[in-house]
Design an enzyme around this catalytic site. Structure first.
Site, short mmCIF file in Angstrom:
data_model
loop_
_atom_site.label_atom_id
_atom_site.label_comp_id
_atom_site.label_asym_id
_atom_site.label_seq_id
_atom_site.Cartn_x
_atom_site.Cartn_y
_atom_site.Cartn_z
N HIS A 1 15.64 11.92 22.02
CA HIS A 1 14.75 12.68 21.14
C HIS A 1 14.96 14.19 21.19
O HIS A 1 14.12 14.94 20.75
CB HIS A 1 13.28 12.35 21.43
CG HIS A 1 13.01 10.88 21.35
ND1 HIS A 1 13.06 10.19 20.16
CD2 HIS A 1 12.75 9.97 22.31
CE1 HIS A 1 12.84 8.91 20.40
NE2 HIS A 1 12.65 8.75 21.69
N LYS B 1 -2.05 16.06 16.62
CA LYS B 1 -1.44 14.95 15.91
C LYS B 1 -2.40 14.33 14.89
O LYS B 1 -2.05 14.10 13.74
CB LYS B 1 -0.99 13.89 16.90
CG LYS B 1 0.51 13.67 16.91
CD LYS B 1 0.90 12.50 17.81
CE LYS B 1 2.14 11.79 17.31
NZ LYS B 1 3.36 12.57 17.36
N GLU C 1 1.59 0.54 13.20
CA GLU C 1 2.25 1.55 12.39
C GLU C 1 3.43 0.88 11.71
O GLU C 1 4.04 -0.02 12.29
CB GLU C 1 2.79 2.63 13.34
CG GLU C 1 2.84 4.01 12.77
CD GLU C 1 3.23 5.00 13.86
OE1 GLU C 1 2.38 5.81 14.26
OE2 GLU C 1 4.38 4.95 14.31
N ARG D 1 7.29 27.61 13.92
CA ARG D 1 8.10 28.66 14.55
C ARG D 1 9.50 28.63 13.93
O ARG D 1 9.80 27.77 13.12
CB ARG D 1 8.22 28.38 16.04
CG ARG D 1 8.76 26.97 16.26
CD ARG D 1 9.10 26.70 17.70
NE ARG D 1 9.17 25.29 18.01
CZ ARG D 1 10.22 24.50 17.81
NH1 ARG D 1 11.33 24.96 17.28
NH2 ARG D 1 10.17 23.23 18.13
#
Lengths: 171, 511
Positions: free
Chosen positions: B242, B123, B207, B299
């Site tokens: 999610h 991340k 954030e 992917r």
């Protein structure tokens, strides 16, 4: 022929009367206040097509035990129980006598018992977690469907279970 | 980068199972390449095995002892003379260590280089690389705040609303939404002490808070000769906890101009890590049209078919071509979406009981057919849905000339489909196609959870005629009893309507 039908989740003693009669190639069915004339054919396996006043309905019906049927259509599936009047009457009198048997909760899918959260003799409230079951990599809490005393716990942590296996009883 | 020479694969090992293994087998077959699969003890009878040219046992049912055995899979590929390994998605697909092992063995991975997987897998590292490459990221969040003064200064520079988050938190825990500066001081103290108590770590960061964001992602394709192209966006805002459940392309809020900007950012992201093969750059898109890098999936994605439907490009074919060292065709540089596509994921889960898994035997499977309908399905009628793996059975994909036509087609296909014996997410999608917000295309990533929570989305009736399931079961029972009594004709037995009816039905049924 008179029968009593009820949807899964309705209580013993509840139910709706259905009267079935052959009328030529069709069936005449009375349910509650309503009367239907329907043409019914079996196509392949469990698939049934019904024609009612020209409207076509396709359903799949699979017996599950002696009295239960899994009915599937375009909107999903439900379980319907069908009882003859005598069995229904017996159930009703039992329910009236208030001698409701302990409520047994079964595993709805195969998996493994991860944890047992209560002990026999504990008081639980409806919705309280009793057993944690792991299946498909997810843990699912099996809850008490009604409030009462945990009369018996029939599994222990680590034990594999099949769908339909009894887990615990609440009285 | 050294451009490798073009070579031809003659055999590829698929390190996966289920619908994606089937999808890859199809891609390989169309190119005349032998498809080899692996299977766990639970999957000997699975559809991918039945469709493959070669199949090899890889271990017991649990993934850790079968589909995740990286070393054994690489050894097998060498042993059977495979030229390459296709990892699909999930399992080993985004494990840099596996990619390294494949590379070390001298095999080709049909995917990106291990270094790109590693860079995007971290991340912090990927965020740093994206900032360097000029890809927009969510402002803030770059490390623990020392004290309230630092928090105040940073908050002023980013602007409200903000999210204050515990570094060790996650899954919605240890987070506070701040709408105005006055809330900062108290929230800073509270989040810190809570974080210390819950996670044993009191570091917090801030954030920018993105209101009602959409999840919009860009499909990229990169060859080994330095060419990276964007194939446009997919709208994946319909998620439950999610996890994506419905996807579409194009997004109804992405203009050609925004598509170009997002595409350029995605291409920069791929270039920054030396990416090759198919990949997806995920963004959060806010209502004002600002977008922020979320992560890159290194992917093939579950939802790749919607891009295939609107671009006419076979992504698996291009994955193989790129891995063989072929350059991307020039026409891939200027792809515009044509028409509209939806995908719904068919999960063996009960959507109206908290998505509990529903394993078991598929008693009946009727997949929809007809114009504009595609099924990428990994199971067959009579198949067992195992408790050991992801409960996705397959995907239903539809295409139409525009969103409206595609939606009508989706509704039609969902009326046709039957998956019986287990519970699936189909009833949820049947409810969804009639939801005004979904029909209007006004989506955000929390919409589905919100609507399920409030009861706004409810299961449809089994039959349009509410009495019919009851009647049908009663008739079934009556006829069953009649048949039972009709079979061994007892001496002097009762002859009634029902016995006759039972015979009549038995004959009709046999016709």
């Amino acid at each position: 022929m008179k029968l009593i039908v009820r949807r899964a989740g309705e209580r013993p003693g509840d139910g709706t009367w259905v009267e079935l009669r052959r009328a030529g190639d069709e069936f005449e069915v009375r349910i509650g206040e309503r009367v239907y004339h329907l043409d019914r054919v079996e196509t392949n396996g469990s698939i049934r097509s019904f024609l009612i006043d020209g409207d076509q309905h396709e359903l799949s019906i699979r017996p599950e035990g002696e009295h239960s049927y899994v009915v599937s259509g375009s909107g999903g599936m439900e379980v319907v129980e069908v009882l003859d009047p005598l069995t229904h009457l017996a159930e009703q009198s039992r329910a009236d006598a208030g001698s409701a048997a302990a409520h047994r909760v079964t595993a709805y899918m195969p998996g493994r018992v991860v944890a047992v959260l209560v002990q026999e003799g504990d008081q639980v409230i409806a919705g309280q977690g009793v057993v944690v079951l792991e299946a498909m990599k997810m843990e699912n809490e099996i809850q008490a469907e009604s409030s009462g005393i945990v009369e018996r716990i029939l599994v222990e942590a680590g034990q594999p279970v099949e769908g339909g296996d009894a887990l615990f009883e609440i009285g | 980068m050294v451009a490798s020479e073009t070579r031809r694969f003659s055999k590829v090992l698929i390190a996966n199972r289920g619908e994606i293994a089937v999808r890859i087998i199809r891609g390989l077959r169309e190119l005349g390449i032998r498809a080899a699969t692996i299977f766990s003890d639970a999957d000997r009878r699975s559809l991918p095995v039945l469709l493959s040219d070669e199949a090899y046992p890889i271990g017991p049912a649990p993934s850790l002892e079968s589909y995740l055995r990286a070393e054994a899979i690489v050894e097998l590929a060498l042993e059977i003379g495979a030229d390459a390994i296709h990892p699909g998605y999930g399992f080993l697909a985004e494990r840099a260590e596996f990619a390294r092992q494949v590379e070390k063995a001298g095999l080709e991975l049909i995917g990106p280089p291990s270094t790109a997987i590693a860079a995007m897998g971290s991340k912090l590292e990927s965020r740093r690389l994206m900032i360097e490459a000029g890809v927009p990221v969510v402002p803030g969040g770059e490390g623990a705040l020392a004290d309230l003064d630092e928090a105040t200064a940073l908050a002023e520079s980013i602007g409200y609303p903000l999210m204050l988050k515990a570094s060790a938190g996650g899954g919605g825990k240890g987070m506070r939404l701040l709408r105005e500066p006055g809330e900062l001081a108290a929230a800073f103290r509270a989040t810190r002490s809570e974080a210390a108590a819950s996670f044993g770590d009191d570091s917090v960061y801030i954030e920018k808070y993105i209101e009602r964001p959409r999840h919009v992602e860009i499909q990229v394709l990169a060859d080994q000769h330095g060419t990276v192209v964007s194939l446009g966006e997919r709208e994946c805002s319909l998620q439950r906890r999610h996890q994506k459940v419905v996807e579409e392309a194009p997004s109804s809020v992405v203009s050609p101009e925004l598509r170009a900007r997002m595409g350029e950012a995605a291409v920069r992201a791929a270039q920054a890590v030396g990416y090759t093969n198919a990949g997806t750059v995920e963004f959060l898109l806010d209502p004002s049209g600002e977008f922020y890098f979320l992560e890159m999936n290194t992917r093939l994605q579950v939802e790749h078919p919607v891009t295939e439907m609107v671009t006419g490009i076979d992504l698996v074919r291009w994955q193989i071509a790129v891995a063989q060292g072929e350059p991307l065709a020039p026409e891939l540089r200027s792809i515009e979406p044509r028409g509209h596509a939806f995908e719904v994921r068919l999960y063996a889960e009960d959507p109206f009981r908290g998505f509990v898994p529903s394993p078991g035997k598929i008693e009946r499977l009727r997949l929809p057919e007809g114009p504009g309908v595609r099924n990428d399905c990994g199971v067959y009628e009579g198949d067992e849905v195992s408790i050991h793996y992801d409960p996705m059975l397959g995907k239903l994909i539809v295409w139409g000339r525009d969103r409206r036509e595609a939606l009508l087609r989706l509704r039609r296909a969902l009326e046709e489909i039957r998956i019986e014996g287990i519970r699936t997410t189909v009833p949820l999608y049947r409810a969804l196609v009639d939801d005004p917000d979904f029909v209007a295309g006004s989506l955000d990533i929390e919409m589905l959870d919100r609507k399920l929570g409030s009861g706004e989305l409810e299961p449809a009736h089994v039959s349009q005629l509410a009495d019919l399931p009851l009647i049908a079961a009663a008739l079934e029972h009556g006829l069953r009893q009649a048949r039972a009594s009709a079979t061994p004709a007892p001496a002097g037995g009762r002859r009634g309507h029902w016995r006759e009816a039972g015979r009549h039905e038995a004959l009709r049924g046999r016709r």
